[in-house]
Design a protein around this motif. Structure first.
Motif, PDB file in Angstrom:
ATOM      1  N   UNK A 185       0.843  -1.198   0.000  1.00  0.00           N
ATOM      2  CA  UNK A 185       0.000   0.000   0.000  1.00  0.00           C
ATOM      3  C   UNK A 185       0.873   1.240   0.000  1.00  0.00           C
ATOM      4  N   UNK A 186       0.456   2.255  -0.753  1.00  0.00           N
ATOM      5  CA  UNK A 186       1.102   3.561  -0.698  1.00  0.00           C
ATOM      6  C   UNK A 186       0.042   4.596  -0.346  1.00  0.00           C
ATOM      7  N   UNK A 187       0.357   5.445   0.623  1.00  0.00           N
ATOM      8  CA  UNK A 187      -0.563   6.514   1.019  1.00  0.00           C
ATOM      9  C   UNK A 187       0.038   7.864   0.667  1.00  0.00           C
ATOM     10  N   UNK A 188      -0.668   8.607  -0.148  1.00  0.00           N
ATOM     11  CA  UNK A 188      -0.270   9.957  -0.534  1.00  0.00           C
ATOM     12  C   UNK A 188      -0.803  10.938   0.507  1.00  0.00           C
ATOM     13  N   UNK A 189       0.105  11.678   1.152  1.00  0.00           N
ATOM     14  CA  UNK A 189      -0.300  12.586   2.217  1.00  0.00           C
ATOM     15  C   UNK A 189      -0.660  11.808   3.463  1.00  0.00           C
ATOM     16  N   UNK A 190       0.312  11.077   4.010  1.00  0.00           N
ATOM     17  CA  UNK A 190       0.011  10.130   5.096  1.00  0.00           C
ATOM     18  C   UNK A 190      -0.103  10.787   6.462  1.00  0.00           C
ATOM     19  N   UNK A 191       0.136  12.095   6.570  1.00  0.00           N
ATOM     20  CA  UNK A 191      -0.002  12.766   7.855  1.00  0.00           C
ATOM     21  C   UNK A 191       0.869  12.128   8.914  1.00  0.00           C
ATOM     22  N   UNK A 192       0.265  11.768  10.032  1.00  0.00           N
ATOM     23  CA  UNK A 192       1.047  11.199  11.133  1.00  0.00           C
ATOM     24  C   UNK A 192       1.103   9.676  11.107  1.00  0.00           C
ATOM     25  N   UNK A 193       0.677   9.070  10.005  1.00  0.00           N
ATOM     26  CA  UNK A 193       0.855   7.633   9.819  1.00  0.00           C
ATOM     27  C   UNK A 193      -0.185   6.743  10.467  1.00  0.00           C
ATOM     28  N   UNK A 215      -6.760  15.240  -1.662  1.00  0.00           N
ATOM     29  CA  UNK A 215      -6.953  15.488  -3.092  1.00  0.00           C
ATOM     30  C   UNK A 215      -6.443  16.857  -3.524  1.00  0.00           C
ATOM     31  N   UNK A 216      -6.236  17.766  -2.549  1.00  0.00           N
ATOM     32  CA  UNK A 216      -5.703  19.090  -2.885  1.00  0.00           C
ATOM     33  C   UNK A 216      -4.284  18.995  -3.450  1.00  0.00           C
ATOM     34  N   UNK A 217      -3.580  17.909  -3.140  1.00  0.00           N
ATOM     35  CA  UNK A 217      -2.200  17.756  -3.625  1.00  0.00           C
ATOM     36  C   UNK A 217      -2.166  17.752  -5.143  1.00  0.00           C
ATOM     37  N   UNK A 218      -3.173  17.135  -5.750  1.00  0.00           N
ATOM     38  CA  UNK A 218      -3.230  17.026  -7.207  1.00  0.00           C
ATOM     39  C   UNK A 218      -4.227  17.980  -7.837  1.00  0.00           C
ATOM     40  N   UNK A 219      -4.924  18.755  -7.012  1.00  0.00           N
ATOM     41  CA  UNK A 219      -5.823  19.746  -7.577  1.00  0.00           C
ATOM     42  C   UNK A 219      -7.254  19.296  -7.777  1.00  0.00           C
ATOM     43  N   UNK A 220      -7.684  18.271  -7.038  1.00  0.00           N
ATOM     44  CA  UNK A 220      -9.073  17.862  -7.119  1.00  0.00           C
ATOM     45  C   UNK A 220      -9.255  16.365  -7.194  1.00  0.00           C
ATOM     46  N   UNK A 221     -10.504  15.936  -7.113  1.00  0.00           N
ATOM     47  CA  UNK A 221     -10.835  14.518  -7.029  1.00  0.00           C
ATOM     48  C   UNK A 221     -10.403  13.752  -8.278  1.00  0.00           C
ATOM     49  N   UNK A 222     -10.804  14.218  -9.457  1.00  0.00           N
ATOM     50  CA  UNK A 222     -10.506  13.483 -10.687  1.00  0.00           C
ATOM     51  C   UNK A 222      -9.007  13.388 -10.934  1.00  0.00           C
ATOM     52  N   UNK A 223      -8.295  14.480 -10.737  1.00  0.00           N
ATOM     53  CA  UNK A 223      -6.844  14.468 -10.941  1.00  0.00           C
ATOM     54  C   UNK A 223      -6.161  13.533  -9.948  1.00  0.00           C
TER      55      UNK A 223
END
Length: 245
Positions: free
Chosen positions: A40-48, A113-121
């Motif tokens: 598994x990879x988590x984008x924006x994993x915060x505090x894990x 989702x803000x990392x990529x600029x929205x849900x679809x992206x």
């Protein structure tokens, strides 16, 4: 005040930095078919916390990607404390620059989702991280209906209705396997946690140059929540699988 610092102050102490619970996170992992050995990879994993929950419950391996250095440190500590340091690691970097050596079984973005600029992206970016049979778990805000008053909807132009989310999922070639929605108690706990963090910070920083900004920020968050957020804004974990087309 820079956004990373603001996030660290307001949400850095929250176990899960979204309006959901450990039980619902585990339910999403089960729906995604996670099991011993799933990568598994988590984008924006915060505090894990989410990776740690899935690591203990389902035996996953993999990594979290996070850009804030203080959050990376906390995530590493979380994984070590859970006895998962040998199976789960953290990369402190911009997720947009990450290219995996091999595809994962599951890619997740929970409130990121803000990392990529929205849900679809975000869906498109997560698909690049998994193999052809890989699953996606994405947690995001949504409007509860398409009848949200325009003066409120304009404040959150990137938020979709759930029907629009369904359309974006199908457009990406995926199907929804499960949805795990947040309830009023999840929202109250999340928002209250942020307010308490801000109030604690204000008490500890009486002379900070950003104090007035933080007071205004606290009051704006509360105005949004009591004014329309609690009535009109939803949040859910969507478990997505390759589509049947």
């Amino acid at each position: 005040m820079e956004n990373d610092e603001l996030v660290s102050i307001t949400q850095g102490t929250l176990a899960i930095m979204n309006p959901t619970s450990a039980e619902k996170v585990l339910a999403a992992g089960q729906a995604a078919g996670l099991r011993e050995g799933s990568r598994v990879v988590e984008v924006g994993c915060g505090n894990g916390t989410i990776l740690a929950l899935w690591g203990r419950e389902y035996g996953i391996s993999g990594l979290g990607i996070e850009t804030r250095e203080d959050a990376c440190t906390r995530a590493e500590e979380t994984l070590r404390a859970a006895g998962l340091g040998d199976r789960l690691s953290v990369r402190c970097m911009d997720a947009r620059s990450y290219v995996p050596d091999e595809p994962f079984d599951c890619a997740i973005a929970i409130g990121a989702s803000h990392i990529r600029g929205g849900f679809a992206a975000t869906l498109d970016a997560l698909l690049d991280l998994v193999h052809d049979e890989g699953t996606i778990v994405i947690g995001d805000r949504c409007w509860r209906s398409d009848r949200t008053p325009p003066e409120f909807a304009r404040e959150w132009p990137d938020v979709l209705t759930e029907y629009e989310i369904l359309g974006a999922v199908r457009e990406a070639g995926l199907d929804v396997a499960a949805v795990v929605r947040s309830g009023a108690d999840d929202w109250d706990r999340y928002e209250s946690g942020i307010w308490q963090s801000v109030i604690s910070w204000l008490g500890s920083h009486p002379d900070h140059p950003g104090r007035d900004f933080m007071i205004d920020y606290l009051h704006r968050l509360q105005d949004e929540y009591f004014g329309y957020g609690r009535e009109h804004m939803g949040w859910a974990l969507y478990v997505l699988v390759p589509g049947f087309y």
